[in-house]
Design an enzyme around this catalytic site. Structure first.
Site, short mmCIF file in Angstrom:
data_model
loop_
_atom_site.label_atom_id
_atom_site.label_comp_id
_atom_site.label_asym_id
_atom_site.label_seq_id
_atom_site.Cartn_x
_atom_site.Cartn_y
_atom_site.Cartn_z
CG MET A 18 -2.12 -0.86 1.13
SD MET A 18 -3.17 -0.71 2.59
CE MET A 18 -2.34 -1.78 3.74
CB VAL A 19 1.05 4.06 -2.42
CG1 VAL A 19 1.52 5.51 -2.39
CG2 VAL A 19 1.62 3.36 -3.65
CD GLU A 42 3.93 0.94 -7.96
OE1 GLU A 42 3.25 1.97 -7.75
OE2 GLU A 42 3.90 0.34 -9.04
CD GLN A 86 3.67 -3.82 -5.32
OE1 GLN A 86 3.40 -2.65 -5.09
NE2 GLN A 86 2.77 -4.72 -5.66
CB CYS A 115 -0.86 0.09 -9.52
SG CYS A 115 -1.36 1.74 -8.98
CG ASN A 213 -5.27 -8.21 -2.59
OD1 ASN A 213 -5.28 -7.38 -3.50
ND2 ASN A 213 -5.36 -7.87 -1.32
N GLY A 214 -8.21 -8.91 -2.12
CA GLY A 214 -9.39 -8.15 -2.54
C GLY A 214 -10.59 -8.32 -1.62
CB ALA A 241 -4.79 -3.69 0.92
NE ARG A 242 -10.03 -2.05 0.10
CZ ARG A 242 -11.15 -2.37 -0.56
NH1 ARG A 242 -12.06 -1.46 -0.75
NH2 ARG A 242 -11.33 -3.60 -1.02
C1 LIG Z 1 -3.96 3.07 0.29
C2 LIG Z 1 -3.73 1.98 -0.70
C3 LIG Z 1 -2.54 1.93 -1.39
C4 LIG Z 1 -2.29 0.89 -2.29
N1 LIG Z 1 -1.08 0.80 -2.88
C5 LIG Z 1 -0.76 -0.31 -3.61
C6 LIG Z 1 0.56 -0.54 -4.05
O1 LIG Z 1 1.49 0.23 -3.77
N2 LIG Z 1 0.81 -1.65 -4.79
C7 LIG Z 1 -0.18 -2.56 -5.09
O2 LIG Z 1 0.10 -3.56 -5.74
N3 LIG Z 1 -1.43 -2.36 -4.67
C8 LIG Z 1 -1.75 -1.28 -3.91
N4 LIG Z 1 -3.01 -1.14 -3.41
C9 LIG Z 1 -3.99 -2.19 -3.67
C10 LIG Z 1 -3.99 -3.22 -2.54
O3 LIG Z 1 -2.75 -3.86 -2.39
C11 LIG Z 1 -5.06 -4.29 -2.76
O4 LIG Z 1 -4.80 -4.94 -3.97
C12 LIG Z 1 -6.47 -3.72 -2.83
O5 LIG Z 1 -6.70 -2.74 -1.83
C13 LIG Z 1 -7.49 -4.85 -2.60
O6 LIG Z 1 -7.25 -5.52 -1.38
P1 LIG Z 1 -8.14 -5.28 -0.08
O7 LIG Z 1 -9.55 -5.64 -0.46
O8 LIG Z 1 -7.59 -6.16 0.97
O9 LIG Z 1 -8.06 -3.83 0.26
C14 LIG Z 1 -3.30 -0.10 -2.53
C15 LIG Z 1 -4.51 -0.02 -1.84
C16 LIG Z 1 -4.73 1.00 -0.93
C17 LIG Z 1 -6.03 1.02 -0.19
#
Ligand SMILES: Cc1cc2nc3c(=O)[nH]c(=O)nc-3n(C[C@H](O)[C@H](O)[C@H](O)COP(=O)(O)O)c2cc1C
Length: 498
Positions: A18-19, A42, A86, A115, A213-214, A241-242
């Site tokens: 997560m950025v 990333e 990443q 992304c 994931n997701g 992630a979230r």
């Molecule tokens: C704040 C934020 C930043 C993210 N940054 C990245 C990232 O840097 N690289 C990446 O592959 N996905 C990034 N994602 C996507 C997440 O890794 C993930 O694929 C997406 O949120 C779905 O997963 P979740 O349902 O568990 O949130 C980001 C998501 C969020 C919410």
């Protein structure tokens, strides 16, 4: 190449990349709560390729620092076996440069292929790669062949199941160790339901671990839900992630903690590792969510420094104590800095700033020979050298392992031989042994051995070190410490070895 172990991607729960969120404090907190693997945010290859690797002695971290002094990636020993860097890239050669720069400080390297944001896709990176499978293969193959750590990638699903399955099979063919699948299409938003059935079909079509994931929005609210999501997707592992951004204690098998407690723990790591205050604030706001309008939220929003943020959370004492500890360490380092022989611990390697200058060692015996002789005399295993070469200037750096401990010079040398000599010098200096430097007292040890070997008509010492099979000998009880019982060989000034 050095190998520091390999990460297992089966049956694990991971903090997703997560950025801004996936910086060091969040990663350490997720590990504390039970995450097995933590992904960095990333990091873009062009920016990382310009970074210098710096050992931060005060914080006890390794920092990758950009030319403008910004720390692009900070990591520490605690996460070394768990952190996946990443990378955002569209270029195999540049990706390899970055991977080699970080490979000894991380557990694996992941390529972002999911992304959909413009800053990522415009350079052909992120989700743009999904429509360029040849480039995906080129990047992944280059990395798999070029670095000693596992390589993985994270994708989104494609418009049809056939396309998705075909892509993951090509990806599997590159030799990657695992594949993360965010079960949404490139154009789907985070609020759209995740396609567990597609992740399931992907999981069944490959034999490498799939990390599902997701599921954060409606499926994963607490630790028990990881298993449900794993089952629903038929995947080996789960990446979140979230749900973790909102409350990193989602990884806790004993259940969620109150966000007030979680934020304090986050803040302690942020202070301890000198996290940028903007980043600290951003992450705390994500945990606060709708509570940013509360009095605490307002105080947080008006804070400009980590100290002011600590005040909002009643952690002033912790802030002062931690700053005092860091200052003490800073002062001690400053005092030692004038001493070129001051050893610095970099992970499990003891380092010193040592250059091997041939003219400083005019005698018959090199530092490597002194070390070899000492190991023989002490009945220890022979020193073992591992050397790496960096791509920018083809310079060499060696690590010598002596009695289970590792030693390295922080300086790079023009040849493998010189790099090994520099590593041997570091080891000898740390152990307080003679190294054969000009002006140093003569040691009888090597000379005696040499004479004996000549009498036996055996090959010369230097060649023997490189060519012959290492003689296996049992290690002594406290092998890296020069033993008093072994006589004058342990004298720090090293003037007499016999
Ligand atoms: C704040 C934020 C930043 C993210 N940054 C990245 C990232 O840097 N690289 C990446 O592959 N996905 C990034 N994602 C996507 C997440 O890794 C993930 O694929 C997406 O949120 C779905 O997963 P979740 O349902 O568990 O949130 C980001 C998501 C969020 C919410």
């Amino acid at each position: 190449m050095l190998t520091v172990g390999s990460l297992c991607f089966r049956n694990i729960n991971a903090l997703a990349p997560m950025v801004r969120v996936g910086t060091l404090p969040m990663r350490l907190l997720a590990l504390d709560y039970g995450a097995d693997i933590v992904y960095s945010e990333e990091l873009i290859d062009i920016k990382m390729a310009q970074c210098q690797r710096v050992v931060n002695e005060v914080l006890e971290t390794v920092d990758f620092v950009a030319p403008d002094e910004r720390v692009m990636f900070r990591t520490c020993k605690k996460e070394k076996e768990h952190v996946v860097l990443q990378m955002g890239t569209a270029d195999p050669d540049r990706a390899l440069i970055v991977a080699r720069l970080v490979e000894n400080d991380v557990a694996a390297i992941d390529i972002n292929m999911g992304c959909p944001k413009e800053y990522s896709t415009k350079g052909g990176m992120g989700a743009a790669l999904l429509s360029n499978p040849d480039q995906i293969e080129a990047i992944l193959r280059t990395l798999v062949n070029g670095v000693s750590k596992p390589v993985t990638c994270k994708i989104r699903i494609l418009p049809t199941l056939e396309e998705t399955v075909s892509l993951v099979k090509r990806i599997e063919g590159t030799g990657v160790s695992a594949i993360g699948v965010h079960g949404r299409l490139k154009d789907e938003r985070p609020r759209h339901p995740v396609h567990c059935d597609v992740i399931k079909a992907v999981s069944q079509s490959v034999s490498i671990p799939v990390i599902a994931n997701g599921g954060s929005l409606d499926l994963i609210k607490a630790h028990a839900d990881f298993e449900e999501f794993r089952k629903a997707t038929g995947a080996s592992s789960v990446m979140v992630a979230r749900a973790a951004m909102w409350n990193p204690s989602v990884f806790r098998s004993q259940g969620l903690l109150a966000v007030e407690e979680v934020m304090k723990e986050y803040l302690k790591y942020a202070v301890r590792y000198d996290n940028h205050a903007f980043n600290t604030k951003y992450c705390l706001c994500q945990i606060l969510r709708e509570k940013v309008e509360s009095p605490l939220g307002k105080q947080l929003l008006s804070a400009q420094t980590n100290e002011e943020i600590c005040e909002a959370y009643g952690l002033q004492e912790y802030y002062k104590k931690t700053q005092a500890e860091l200052q003490t360490r800073r002062d001690a380092i400053q005092t030692n800095r004038g001493d070129p022989n001051h050893p610095v611990l970099d992970g499990d390697v003891t380092t010193m700033r040592v250059k091997f200058e041939r003219r400083e060692y005019p005698g018959e015996f090199s530092p490597k020979m002194f070390l070899l002789e000492w190991s023989r005399k002490e009945n220890l295993e022979q020193p073992a050298y591992e050397t790496i070469q960096r791509s920018q200037d083809r310079a060499f750096q060696s690590i010598v392992t002596m009695a289970g401990k590792k030693y390295r010079s922080t300086l790079w040398e023009k040849s493998k031989k010189f790099a090994e000599q520099a590593a041997a010098i570091v080891c000898l200096r740390v152990l307080g042994l003679p190294e054969g430097r000009v002006g140093e007292g003569h040691s009888g040890l090597v000379g005696k051995r040499k004479r004996e070997e000549k009498r036996k008509d055996s090959p010369n010492e230097e060649d023997a070190t490189v060519g012959c099979e290492a003689r296996k000998r049992p290690l002594s009880e406290n092998p890296a410490e020069p033993r008093a019982s072994s006589g004058a060989s342990t004298l720090p000034n090293g003037s007499v070895l016999q």
